[in-house]
Design a protein around this motif. Structure first.
Motif, PDB file in Angstrom:
ATOM      1  N   PRO A 168      28.477   2.143  24.930  1.00  0.00           N
ATOM      2  CA  PRO A 168      27.844   3.378  24.450  1.00  0.00           C
ATOM      3  C   PRO A 168      28.093   3.688  22.976  1.00  0.00           C
ATOM      4  O   PRO A 168      29.212   3.523  22.482  1.00  0.00           O
ATOM      5  CB  PRO A 168      28.478   4.454  25.338  1.00  0.00           C
ATOM      6  N   ASN A 289      21.156   6.737  26.140  1.00  0.00           N
ATOM      7  CA  ASN A 289      22.162   7.412  26.968  1.00  0.00           C
ATOM      8  C   ASN A 289      21.907   7.177  28.447  1.00  0.00           C
ATOM      9  O   ASN A 289      22.832   6.926  29.217  1.00  0.00           O
ATOM     10  CB  ASN A 289      22.199   8.906  26.653  1.00  0.00           C
ATOM     11  N   GLU A 290      20.629   7.253  28.823  1.00  0.00           N
ATOM     12  CA  GLU A 290      20.258   7.000  30.219  1.00  0.00           C
ATOM     13  C   GLU A 290      20.666   5.571  30.603  1.00  0.00           C
ATOM     14  O   GLU A 290      21.258   5.327  31.651  1.00  0.00           O
ATOM     15  CB  GLU A 290      18.738   7.190  30.370  1.00  0.00           C
ATOM     16  N   TYR A 292      22.984   3.579  29.135  1.00  0.00           N
ATOM     17  CA  TYR A 292      24.444   3.407  29.177  1.00  0.00           C
ATOM     18  C   TYR A 292      24.997   3.921  30.508  1.00  0.00           C
ATOM     19  O   TYR A 292      25.853   3.301  31.129  1.00  0.00           O
ATOM     20  CB  TYR A 292      25.127   4.181  28.043  1.00  0.00           C
ATOM     21  N   GLU A 293      24.487   5.068  30.927  1.00  0.00           N
ATOM     22  CA  GLU A 293      24.985   5.672  32.163  1.00  0.00           C
ATOM     23  C   GLU A 293      24.657   4.775  33.355  1.00  0.00           C
ATOM     24  O   GLU A 293      25.517   4.448  34.156  1.00  0.00           O
ATOM     25  CB  GLU A 293      24.366   7.070  32.323  1.00  0.00           C
ATOM     26  N   LYS A 294      23.406   4.330  33.429  1.00  0.00           N
ATOM     27  CA  LYS A 294      22.991   3.492  34.561  1.00  0.00           C
ATOM     28  C   LYS A 294      23.727   2.159  34.582  1.00  0.00           C
ATOM     29  O   LYS A 294      23.986   1.588  35.644  1.00  0.00           O
ATOM     30  CB  LYS A 294      21.474   3.247  34.501  1.00  0.00           C
ATOM     31  N   THR A 296      26.706   1.565  33.976  1.00  0.00           N
ATOM     32  CA  THR A 296      28.068   1.628  34.536  1.00  0.00           C
ATOM     33  C   THR A 296      28.044   1.442  36.058  1.00  0.00           C
ATOM     34  O   THR A 296      29.079   1.205  36.662  1.00  0.00           O
ATOM     35  CB  THR A 296      28.757   2.979  34.212  1.00  0.00           C
TER      36      THR A 296
END
Ligand SMILES: [Zn+2]
Length: 303
Positions: A168, A289-290, A292-294, A296
């Motif tokens: 990120p 951001n979407e 990076y979150e997914k 993980t």
């Protein structure tokens, strides 16, 4: 009609002149505000003005990148950065953005046999670039536009931008890799027009004509030496040295100011348009951001 003596008519004339001149100038309040005189040069701003500059640029900062390498027999070693900074600085004046100081640290292994080349290691190139954009972002540059002036960076920089997805980042790296228009403008005299050739030399005629030695432009050959013949689609690192071992690809003697003016105007306008588009872009960071979150928890991504 009101009669005036000579003294009072001078006074009235002076007053009119004062009002006319004053109307053409910014008011006192404007001239003393930091925004009215904000430099686009990062290194010229005070701390307080830097904060204003970031606000005014909407967090949009430019990182012009060049290199130190031989440019034919007639151009200065720093040609790529001199040209790229000219384009970036003029574009930032049109569409306000903060421009990072001189950055010469890209990919140039292929010119290590020439005097004056500074070639950092592969690891250092990437580490320094990452540290630089990270530090820019920590200072509010949430949109970093790399303006590339060097042909040897055309693989490095997209790789760098792509690899921002590895973990990120709270900012977006954008890249503008093009230095010349693909069509239009004055007709060119040469067919091979690359390193230190007609276009690059013409641009330098606008940027720093005092650094050019046009009388030396034909003292070496910039012809393609065709020393390596491999099938299309095969890439090997020695390709450039095989074709242009003297770091000259084209003919700088064909350069002229008319072509330089056209190409520089195109470069400045193009970077200006890119800055405007980047300022308006509210999608890239959201998607990053979407993503990076997914990333993980990939097993939760719908199949
Ligand atoms: Zn160059």
């Amino acid at each position: 009609m009101i009669q005036m003596n000579r003294k009072s008519s001078y006074a009235v004339a002076f007053l009119i002149l004062y009002v006319v001149l004053k109307a053409g100038q910014p008011s006192q309040a404007q001239t003393s505000s930091p925004q009215a005189k904000l430099s686009v040069h990062w290194e010229e701003l005070t701390g307080a003005d830097f904060r204003e500059a970031i606000k005014r640029s909407q967090g949009t900062c430019l990182l012009p990148i060049g290199i130190l390498e031989k440019h034919g027999p007639h151009m200065p070693l720093g040609s790529d950065l001199l040209n790229a900074r000219y384009a970036a600085l003029h574009a930032a004046e049109q569409q306000y953005a903060v421009v990072f100081p001189e950055y010469y640290f890209g990919q140039i292994s292929e010119a290590r046999h020439e005097p004056g080349t500074v070639a950092y290691s592969r690891d250092l190139q990437l580490a320094l670039l990452q540290a630089t954009t990270d530090e820019m972002a920590r200072n509010g540059c949430k949109k970093v536009l790399i303006v590339n002036g060097h042909g040897g960076n055309v693989s490095l920089l997209p790789y760098f931008a792509q690899s921002q997805l590895d973990k990120p980042h709270d900012y977006v790296v954008y890249l503008f890799n093009q230095r010349s228009p693909t069509s239009g403008g004055p007709k060119k005299k040469t067919t091979i027009d690359e390193h230190a050739g007609e276009s690059e030399t013409s641009k330098m005629m606008i940027v720093r004509p005092d650094l050019l030695h046009q009388d030396r432009a034909t003292s070496e050959s910039g012809a393609d030496q065709h020393r390596l013949n491999l099938p299309d689609g095969v890439y090997t690192g020695i390709w450039w040295y095989a074709r242009f071992p003297d770091h000259y690809a084209g003919d700088g003697a064909a350069a002229n100011r008319e072509l330089g003016e056209y190409q520089m105007r195109w470069w400045v306008d193009s970077v200006g348009k890119v800055i405007a588009a980047i300022k308006a872009d509210d999608v890239s960071l959201k998607l990053q951001n979407e993503f990076y979150e997914k990333s993980t928890h990939p097993l939760d991504t719908q199949q």
